[in-house]
Enzyme design. Sequence first.
Site, PDB file in Angstrom:
ATOM      1  N   THR A 180      -7.208  -2.821  -7.952  1.00  0.00           N
ATOM      2  CA  THR A 180      -7.454  -1.380  -8.018  1.00  0.00           C
ATOM      3  C   THR A 180      -7.500  -0.898  -9.462  1.00  0.00           C
ATOM      4  O   THR A 180      -6.873  -1.508 -10.342  1.00  0.00           O
ATOM      5  CB  THR A 180      -6.322  -0.638  -7.268  1.00  0.00           C
ATOM      6  OG1 THR A 180      -6.326   0.734  -7.628  1.00  0.00           O
ATOM      7  CG2 THR A 180      -4.948  -1.187  -7.626  1.00  0.00           C
ATOM      8  N   ASP A 181      -8.194   0.216  -9.693  1.00  0.00           N
ATOM      9  CA  ASP A 181      -8.200   0.796 -11.044  1.00  0.00           C
ATOM     10  C   ASP A 181      -6.813   1.327 -11.432  1.00  0.00           C
ATOM     11  O   ASP A 181      -6.548   1.574 -12.602  1.00  0.00           O
ATOM     12  CB  ASP A 181      -9.253   1.921 -11.159  1.00  0.00           C
ATOM     13  CG  ASP A 181      -9.027   3.104 -10.220  1.00  0.00           C
ATOM     14  OD1 ASP A 181      -8.101   3.045  -9.386  1.00  0.00           O
ATOM     15  OD2 ASP A 181      -9.785   4.098 -10.331  1.00  0.00           O
ATOM     16  N   GLU A 182      -5.919   1.469 -10.439  1.00  0.00           N
ATOM     17  CA  GLU A 182      -4.591   2.018 -10.737  1.00  0.00           C
ATOM     18  C   GLU A 182      -3.754   1.080 -11.597  1.00  0.00           C
ATOM     19  O   GLU A 182      -2.752   1.502 -12.183  1.00  0.00           O
ATOM     20  CB  GLU A 182      -3.855   2.376  -9.439  1.00  0.00           C
ATOM     21  CG  GLU A 182      -4.636   3.403  -8.637  1.00  0.00           C
ATOM     22  CD  GLU A 182      -3.848   4.056  -7.508  1.00  0.00           C
ATOM     23  OE1 GLU A 182      -2.617   4.143  -7.596  1.00  0.00           O
ATOM     24  OE2 GLU A 182      -4.492   4.477  -6.536  1.00  0.00           O
ATOM     25  N   TYR A 216       3.299   0.800  -6.293  1.00  0.00           N
ATOM     26  CA  TYR A 216       2.064   0.227  -5.724  1.00  0.00           C
ATOM     27  C   TYR A 216       1.233  -0.403  -6.832  1.00  0.00           C
ATOM     28  O   TYR A 216       0.860  -1.582  -6.767  1.00  0.00           O
ATOM     29  CB  TYR A 216       1.253   1.320  -5.004  1.00  0.00           C
ATOM     30  CG  TYR A 216      -0.207   0.935  -4.769  1.00  0.00           C
ATOM     31  CD1 TYR A 216      -0.534  -0.111  -3.917  1.00  0.00           C
ATOM     32  CD2 TYR A 216      -1.244   1.620  -5.412  1.00  0.00           C
ATOM     33  CE1 TYR A 216      -1.875  -0.472  -3.708  1.00  0.00           C
ATOM     34  CE2 TYR A 216      -2.576   1.269  -5.204  1.00  0.00           C
ATOM     35  CZ  TYR A 216      -2.884   0.219  -4.354  1.00  0.00           C
ATOM     36  OH  TYR A 216      -4.203  -0.135  -4.161  1.00  0.00           O
ATOM     37  N   LYS A 271       0.304  -4.428  -7.559  1.00  0.00           N
ATOM     38  CA  LYS A 271      -1.083  -4.912  -7.648  1.00  0.00           C
ATOM     39  C   LYS A 271      -1.328  -5.558  -9.013  1.00  0.00           C
ATOM     40  O   LYS A 271      -2.021  -6.570  -9.120  1.00  0.00           O
ATOM     41  CB  LYS A 271      -2.073  -3.761  -7.434  1.00  0.00           C
ATOM     42  CG  LYS A 271      -2.069  -3.147  -6.047  1.00  0.00           C
ATOM     43  CD  LYS A 271      -2.516  -4.074  -4.937  1.00  0.00           C
ATOM     44  CE  LYS A 271      -3.982  -4.408  -5.005  1.00  0.00           C
ATOM     45  NZ  LYS A 271      -4.379  -5.212  -3.806  1.00  0.00           N
TER      46      LYS A 271
HETATM   47  N1  LIG Z   1      -8.433   2.430  -0.408  1.00  0.00           N
HETATM   48  C1  LIG Z   1      -8.744   2.521  -1.693  1.00  0.00           C
HETATM   49  O1  LIG Z   1      -9.204   3.564  -2.157  1.00  0.00           O
HETATM   50  C2  LIG Z   1      -8.566   1.328  -2.611  1.00  0.00           C
HETATM   51  C3  LIG Z   1      -8.996   1.439  -3.936  1.00  0.00           C
HETATM   52  C4  LIG Z   1      -8.874   0.333  -4.777  1.00  0.00           C
HETATM   53  C5  LIG Z   1      -8.343  -0.845  -4.293  1.00  0.00           C
HETATM   54  N2  LIG Z   1      -7.923  -0.927  -3.005  1.00  0.00           N
HETATM   55  C6  LIG Z   1      -7.377  -2.222  -2.533  1.00  0.00           C
HETATM   56  O2  LIG Z   1      -8.217  -2.655  -1.476  1.00  0.00           O
HETATM   57  C7  LIG Z   1      -7.466  -3.396  -0.519  1.00  0.00           C
HETATM   58  C8  LIG Z   1      -7.674  -2.805   0.860  1.00  0.00           C
HETATM   59  O3  LIG Z   1      -7.298  -1.414   0.840  1.00  0.00           O
HETATM   60  P1  LIG Z   1      -7.398  -0.523   2.155  1.00  0.00           P
HETATM   61  O4  LIG Z   1      -7.446   0.883   1.721  1.00  0.00           O
HETATM   62  O5  LIG Z   1      -8.434  -1.083   3.043  1.00  0.00           O
HETATM   63  O6  LIG Z   1      -5.953  -0.822   2.808  1.00  0.00           O
HETATM   64  P2  LIG Z   1      -5.393  -0.518   4.240  1.00  0.00           P
HETATM   65  O7  LIG Z   1      -3.983  -0.048   4.033  1.00  0.00           O
HETATM   66  O8  LIG Z   1      -6.326   0.338   5.032  1.00  0.00           O
HETATM   67  O9  LIG Z   1      -5.378  -1.948   4.955  1.00  0.00           O
HETATM   68  C9  LIG Z   1      -4.526  -2.971   4.585  1.00  0.00           C
HETATM   69  C10 LIG Z   1      -4.674  -4.097   5.610  1.00  0.00           C
HETATM   70  O10 LIG Z   1      -3.840  -5.194   5.197  1.00  0.00           O
HETATM   71  C11 LIG Z   1      -3.102  -5.647   6.313  1.00  0.00           C
HETATM   72  N3  LIG Z   1      -1.836  -6.216   5.811  1.00  0.00           N
HETATM   73  C12 LIG Z   1      -0.819  -5.559   5.194  1.00  0.00           C
HETATM   74  N4  LIG Z   1       0.177  -6.409   4.903  1.00  0.00           N
HETATM   75  C13 LIG Z   1      -0.230  -7.639   5.339  1.00  0.00           C
HETATM   76  C14 LIG Z   1       0.361  -8.941   5.321  1.00  0.00           C
HETATM   77  N5  LIG Z   1       1.576  -9.133   4.785  1.00  0.00           N
HETATM   78  N6  LIG Z   1      -0.329  -9.975   5.825  1.00  0.00           N
HETATM   79  C15 LIG Z   1      -1.575  -9.777   6.375  1.00  0.00           C
HETATM   80  N7  LIG Z   1      -2.156  -8.574   6.443  1.00  0.00           N
HETATM   81  C16 LIG Z   1      -1.502  -7.520   5.930  1.00  0.00           C
HETATM   82  C17 LIG Z   1      -2.893  -4.414   7.174  1.00  0.00           C
HETATM   83  O11 LIG Z   1      -2.561  -4.737   8.518  1.00  0.00           O
HETATM   84  C18 LIG Z   1      -4.234  -3.711   7.015  1.00  0.00           C
HETATM   85  O12 LIG Z   1      -5.158  -4.187   7.957  1.00  0.00           O
HETATM   86  C19 LIG Z   1      -6.007  -3.333  -0.978  1.00  0.00           C
HETATM   87  O13 LIG Z   1      -5.699  -4.536  -1.617  1.00  0.00           O
HETATM   88  C20 LIG Z   1      -5.981  -2.165  -1.960  1.00  0.00           C
HETATM   89  O14 LIG Z   1      -4.997  -2.362  -2.956  1.00  0.00           O
HETATM   90  C21 LIG Z   1      -8.013   0.141  -2.152  1.00  0.00           C
END
Ligand SMILES: NC(=O)c1ccc[n+]([C@@H]2O[C@H](COP(=O)([O-])OP(=O)(O)OC[C@H]3O[C@@H](n4cnc5c(N)ncnc54)[C@H](O)[C@@H]3O)[C@@H](O)[C@H]2O)c1
Length: 332
Positions: A123-125, A147, A151
């Site tokens: 993430t950009d964070e 968080y 990451k």
């Molecule tokens: N949503 C955003 O805006 C954003 C931006 C930048 C980066 N990201 C990154 O993208 C990725 C996905 O984000 P998202 O928003 O889809 O997240 P989300 O919270 O919607 O989904 C996370 C998924 O991971 C699964 N999970 C959690 N812990 C687990 C474990 N221990 N073992 C197996 N599965 C597990 C959950 O069941 C869920 O399906 C993350 O790594 C996040 O850091 C998200």
Amino acid sequence: MRLLVTGGCGFIGSNFIRLVLEEHPEDEVLNLDKLTYAGNPENLKDVEGSPRYFFQQGDICEAEDVVKAFAWKPDTAVNFAAETHVDRSITSPEDFVRTDVLGTYRLLEQARELGIRFMQISTDEVYGSISAGSFTEESPLRPNSPYAASKAGADLLVRSYVRTYGVDAVIVRSSNNYGPYQYPEKVIPLFVTNLLEGRKVPLYGEGRNVRDWLYVRDNCRAIDLVLRSGRSGEAYNIGAGQEKTNLELTHIILEIMGKGEESIEYVPDRPGHDLRYSVDTSRLRELGWSPRQDFEGGLRETVRWYRENAAWWEPIKSGEFQRYYLERYGDI
Ligand SMILES: NC(=O)c1ccc[n+]([C@@H]2O[C@H](COP(=O)([O-])OP(=O)(O)OC[C@H]3O[C@@H](n4cnc5c(N)ncnc54)[C@H](O)[C@@H]3O)[C@@H](O)[C@H]2O)c1
């Protein structure tokens, strides 16, 4: 390609799996997901019947689950699985350290043993806040929330596996995503569904925080491109260059949904709330990517999706989420 995707029942992971199955007819996907509160098999209901899609319920922190998934013999692994909500990381940081750091380590160990490409969805964070200009991939990591720190820990582990063991790994660091299937604790679906329910929207502080909004499908196209053509050992920023303050974002949502200023409830700011995120995406653009979705159009499409898919979000809002919401926002 045989892709192992972790966290594929979440917001971005499910959109990514759908894109891969649509755009790469030869590819097969195994989705390893623990199904935490954020994981929802409904997100992939339309691909469940595909002979190229497989699902394993399991935890990326459990060696046994990870070894079983790698026994499927993927030729690449993409790690979306994470605890992802900043507010929850402030109240329960341990879950974040466990999944985001230990889980990434378990996957890296297997990728190293099998000698396959590993992609970390970051993430950009991890860069922290920037008041002017944009972070490049070489900027120092200065995370400010548990968080973002967990990451960043994962990113550094990936880097160490590249340098120490020669693992073929790439990292993507994207800005805030929005679009269909996003869990309603995140700001856009929270605001849209609250307004659909006739409630107000809880806006942090004065709404001055700036985020660069990226449509989830554009992010998934970028991830797919970096996975297949990214240089080993490199990180790639992903962002659409569509920066908005939270107040601007709120006004656009209100306008699309035909609501007024009286629907805003200002609530105390999140501790350590980063003011602005911004990433330089030149490296990704050199690979040939650019965003296709403009912000207002993407937001209209997202509002339409939530309006038409109440059957998806209503059960979520009345379940575990209700307790979380009441503790945080009371009866707003
Ligand atoms: N949503 C955003 O805006 C954003 C931006 C930048 C980066 N990201 C990154 O993208 C990725 C996905 O984000 P998202 O928003 O889809 O997240 P989300 O919270 O919607 O989904 C996370 C998924 O991971 C699964 N999970 C959690 N812990 C687990 C474990 N221990 N073992 C197996 N599965 C597990 C959950 O069941 C869920 O399906 C993350 O790594 C996040 O850091 C998200």
